[in-house]
Every structure is written in C-alpha cells, then in structure tokens.
Design an enzyme around this catalytic site. Structure first.
Site, PDB file in Angstrom:
ATOM      1  N   HIS A 110      51.159  65.556  51.459  1.00 11.20           N
ATOM      2  CA  HIS A 110      51.098  66.189  52.784  1.00 11.20           C
ATOM      3  C   HIS A 110      51.911  67.481  52.796  1.00 11.20           C
ATOM      4  O   HIS A 110      51.513  68.465  53.395  1.00 11.20           O
ATOM      5  CB  HIS A 110      51.658  65.253  53.860  1.00 11.20           C
ATOM      6  CG  HIS A 110      50.717  64.160  54.262  1.00 11.20           C
ATOM      7  ND1 HIS A 110      49.399  64.374  54.529  1.00 11.20           N
ATOM      8  CD2 HIS A 110      50.924  62.839  54.454  1.00 11.20           C
ATOM      9  CE1 HIS A 110      48.825  63.226  54.858  1.00 11.20           C
ATOM     10  NE2 HIS A 110      49.734  62.282  54.819  1.00 11.20           N
ATOM     11  N   GLU A 165      53.195  61.276  50.506  1.00 11.53           N
ATOM     12  CA  GLU A 165      53.913  62.096  51.500  1.00 11.53           C
ATOM     13  C   GLU A 165      54.144  63.508  50.971  1.00 11.53           C
ATOM     14  O   GLU A 165      54.001  64.489  51.703  1.00 11.53           O
ATOM     15  CB  GLU A 165      55.256  61.454  51.863  1.00 11.53           C
ATOM     16  CG  GLU A 165      55.156  60.080  52.524  1.00 11.53           C
ATOM     17  CD  GLU A 165      54.201  60.057  53.703  1.00 11.53           C
ATOM     18  OE1 GLU A 165      54.038  61.099  54.366  1.00 11.53           O
ATOM     19  OE2 GLU A 165      53.581  59.006  53.938  1.00 11.53           O
TER      20      GLU A 165
END
Lengths: 184, 296
Positions: free
Chosen positions: B148, B145
């Site tokens: 990202h 994550e």
C-alpha cells in the site's frame, strides 16, 4: 504541408525518443548502482561484526583456532573481492565459515549463555537477512536494466551510449543450501 | 513485475489529483446549489474555500486523526525486534524508506498503513496479529501493508477518508438548513433547479462512499500481489489470509471511516456491510493469489 515540415517533425520525434530512452537508461543504471551500495553497507556491517564475534568465542573455546582461521581468511577474501561474481563466491565462503563457527559454539554451553555472544548472533542473523533483502532489490533493478538493454528499440540507444548489462548478485539463500535448524 | 509497480506508484500519484479535484467539485456543486437556493454568491465562495482547506487539511493531518481513532502506539526496535527488523528487510527489498511502526493493543488480528507518501508512512499491526501469525505470515501481511505504501494507496485512502467525511458533514448541514430554515423568497428559483439540487445533495455522499469502496477493493488485490512479489512467497500470504478469515473478528474500536485502511475488514458484517464492503471477500483474494502464483 511541405516536405521539409514533415522531415522536421520526424527529426524532432526521433530526437525526443532518443532522449527519452537515454534518460531511462540513466535512471535504471543509477538505481542499480544505488542498490549495489545498499548491499555494500550490509556486507560492511557483517565484516565489522566478525572480529568481535571471534574475540568473544575465543574467550570460551580458545583451541578452535582452525575455525577462527577459516572465518578470518574468508572475511579478508570477501573484503578484497572485485567483481560481482567474485563477491558472491567470497560471501558464500564466509557464510559457510560462519556457520561452522556457530556449529562449534554449540558445544560450549557457557558461551551460548553469554549475553554478548547472543547479541552478536542476533546482529549477524539480522545482517544476513538484510544482505538477502538488499540482494533481491539489487537483482530486481539489474533485471529491469538488462531487459531494457536487450529489448528493441532501446537496445540501439544502449549500444550508442554504451549502457551495458550488469551481473546478478547470485548469493545462495541459506535455506536453499542445506536444512537449517530453526530457533525461535 | 517491479517495473510495473513503479508505474502503479506514478499513476496513483496522478489519480490522487483526480480524486482531490473530484471531491472538490462535489463540494463546490453543493455550494452552488446552496447559493442558488439562498440567492447569494458569497456562499459558493465559502464552499470553494472550504473544499480547498479540506483538501489541504486531509493531505497533512488525516494520518494523525487515524492514529488517534485507532489508538495505535508508536514502538521502537527494542520493544518489537521481530516485527521491526522484518519491516526493515521488506523496505530494503522494495527500496522504500523505513516507515514508523505502530502497534494497537487489540486481540483481533489486523494491520493497516497510512501517511501521505512513502517518506511519511506509518504501518500498524494489532498485538493479536503478531501473536497468531508465524514469521513468514507476518512478513506477508507487513509486505501487503508496505505494498500500500509503495503503490501510494495510503495517500489515496487517506485523502478519501478525509473528504468522504467532509462531504457527509456538509450535505448534512445543507439538508438540515433546508428543512428547518426560516422563510425566504423562493420565486426566483425554478422548481427544476431545486429538484436537481436536491438530487445532488442526496447523491453526493452516496457517490463519495461508493468511490471510496471501489478504490479500496482494487487496492487490496494489488497489495496482495505486491506482497507475493516482495516476499517471493505467495503461499505465506494465502495462509495469512486464511488465518485472518478463521480468527478474524470485529475489533473493539469500530469506526466506519477507517475501515478501508485495514488488511481485513474490522467491522461486523451484515447484509449491507457485504454489499458496500471496503474489502473483497477473502476467498476471492486467495483465488487471485493462487492464479498469479506461477507468475512470481
């Protein structure tokens, strides 16, 4: 197109290239310096936690003074370290000394139940993880800088403007040194 | 290589502009057709304004809508000490500012990241994820994550989310007005123009969705690689993905618009679902991680 125009274009291109590489080195070495100060923050946090920890353990295990002595000495040495290499050695010593302090505290059930002690232990573990994390970030940045200092043609510009390679912060990861009991 | 990841971040910033103007263009095209049909230029100005507003709106507010849609709750260090410190350490390793951490009360294991840039990033995990993953697996998922965040995927996916919904909404209105609208003078419209316009109207939402999917799938591979890079532990990512595969199940609150944000697809898989998936198959992701494992 006259010969002067061609020479002028070449001069401008070279100047742009030099400026580009120079800026790249400024960026890379600033990043490495920033990363080092991140490590410093975490190391300081660890130094600050240690006196509290020793005080707490003393309350339960006063006669383990040899261990306290070792931790205090290692802390002082680490705080006075100058070069990256010295710092790494001193931090390894300190980690080892702290490990023996926690090993000693294993035999004092009252101490192990002490809230303050548990909190300090948690904080120290967290700080050690953060030292590892910031060490990785620092080494990544140093690697990028070192690659640029050594590769052609940026090495020419590095030589002219005296950008040099930096040392990696080689700090043994706790897991690599010896098996550690994992507690959850 | 981190130097390459810096570049990925930079190239994604310029891609954002491309994406935003691309979507704006589609919206203006719809408006252009509309104005031809009604023979009035005002409409195209209205649409142009709409495109502009939509872009600005999705840039600033999509993350808040996402949080509402998913029912995520903000948590602090005391509540989720393990998760919080783990993300803190990942941020230090990657040199990123600390994101806000949200937890979704949901037994299906999943996680997502959103926000317009690393300074305004949000990462969310479901309680199911925290329960079933080991420490190193949870670290791998959160590093995915943060990948990202680091690669500016969050901005791209957030804007795509806002604009795909806007285009769907607009074409819907235009098509309805065409079919149910009152009579008007059609003599000055050539049938060819009408035909092209109709095709634009039908294709626009489909193209928008296909772009969204393609962008999303590429980003997943990249974030997996970033995770392996930050944690130096590709095997943790592999075993986390395997766990997601075996215990992954559809989430309670399903929403197609937010599907591409998650680490594993939160929707029920049907035939079409697989063809238009926002996520590459987990087997492929594992295979790519294993292929690259020796490079980290």
């Amino acid at each position: 197109m006259g010969i002067t125009t061609i020479i002028l274009i070449i001069v401008v291109l070279v100047a742009l290239m030099v400026a580009g590489f120079y800026n790249k080195f400024v960026k890379l070495s600033t990043r490495a310096k920033e990363a080092w100060s991140d490590i410093d923050v975490q190391l300081k946090r660890r130094y600050d936690l240690i006196p509290n920890l020793i005080e707490t353990v003393k309350g339960y295990a006063a006669h383990e003074s040899a261990t306290f002595q070792k931790v205090t000495e290692a802390r002082t040495a680490a705080m006075g370290a100058q070069s990256v290499e010295e710092q790494a050695d001193a931090e390894n010593m300190l980690s080892g000394a702290l490990k023996s302090l926690f090993a000693v505290s294993e035999s004092y059930p009252d101490l192990k139940a002490n809230e303050n002690f548990l909190e300090l232990q948690r904080e120290l573990t967290d700080t050690e993880n953060k030292i590892q994390a910031s060490r990785r970030f620092y080494n990544t940045n140093v690697r990028d800088l070192n690659i640029a200092v050594e590769s052609f043609p940026s090495n020419i510009i590095a030589n002219i403007f005296k950008f040099t390679k930096k040392d990696f912060f080689e700090f043994e990861e706790a897991a690599a040194r010896e098996p550690v009991k994992v507690k959850f | 290589m981190s130097s390459n990841l810096y570049k990925v971040g930079e190239s994604n910033v310029s891609k954002t502009w491309l994406l935003m103007s691309g979507f704006a263009l589609i919206i203006v095209l719809i408006g252009w057709f509309f104005s031809l049909y009604y023979d009035s230029l005002t409409i195209i100005y209205v649409f142009f304004l709409f495109a502009l507003l939509m872009n600005v709106f999705s840039f600033w507010f999509s993350d808040k809508i996402v949080l509402k849609l998913t029912g995520a709750k903000k948590v602090d260090k005391e509540e989720y000490y393990g998760l919080y410190t783990l993300v803190e350490n990942l941020c230090i390793t990657a040199g990123l500012p600390m994101p806000k951490i949200y937890v979704i009360d949901e037994s299906a294991p999943n996680a997502f990241a959103t926000g317009r840039d690393p300074r305004h990033a949000i990462v969310a995990a479901t309680t199911g994820l925290i329960d079933i993953m080991s420490d190193s697996e949870l670290e791998a998922v959160m590093a995915h994550e943060m990948g990202h965040v680091q690669n500016y995927d969050i901005r791209i996916s957030m804007i795509t989310f806002g604009l795909v919904s806007a285009i769907g909404f607009l074409t819907d209105i235009v098509l309805r007005m065409m079919f149910y609208g009152g009579d008007r003078d059609k003599d000055n419209n050539s049938p060819w123009m009408m035909f092209i316009g109709l095709i634009v109207l039908i294709l626009a939402p489909i193209i928008a969705v296909i772009v969204q999917m393609a962008v999303s799938r590429q980003r997943e591979y990249l974030a997996d690689a970033t995770s392996a890079m930050t944690t130096r532990n590709p095997e943790a990512m592999v075993s986390a993905l395997q766990k997601l595969k075996t215990s992954g199940r559809p989430m309670k609150r399903q929403n197609g618009a937010t599907a591409h944000l998650y680490i594993s697809n939160p929707l029920k898989a049907g035939f079409l679902g697989k063809m238009f998936s926002t996520h590459p198959p987990i087997e492929d992701r594992i295979a790519r991680l294993r292929d690259n494992a020796n490079k980290f």
